[in-house]
Design a protein around this motif. Sequence first.
Motif: not given
Length: 144
Positions: A6-12, A91-97, A49-54, A35-41
């Motif tokens: 389910a989380t993978q589907a939301v991320a996609k 400073v941000v902390e979370g979980l990768a997929l 530049k930043g950290h690229g796709l997160i 749900v608590r999921v974000i994408v940042v690029d």
Amino acid sequence: MPSDPATQAVAKDLLDTLAASPGVALAAPQIGYAVRVIVVDVSRKKGEKGHGLIVMVNPVILSLEGRKILREGCLSVPDYTGNVLRHEQAVVEGLALDGRVVTLTTSGFEALAFQHEVDHLNGLLFLDRIQSLSTDLFRRKTSG
């Protein structure tokens, strides 16, 4: 958990929606997921530049430094921008997929993007951070 289907589907869906938009970041509630999921690029914006796709699950802002008022917009409120007080470093902390804990030190436009998206997860829009609707909210110019 980040690796569940389910989380993978939301991320996609977030990644596909971001790819089709002019924005640089997106939060799951913006596209209908509670749900608590974000994408940042931020590299999608010229000169950034930043950290690229997160992709980050359950992001938490651990610390903020510096303060700056800047013009901010949102894909959820496409016709307006506003002057918002944000921090210059976050400073941000979370979980990768894959379930790894990820801690990022961000600055500038990327720090703004993370603060903005975590606000979405907490039920806030940039409009909630505007001091005065009469002096700090602006209609976007439209072409045509």
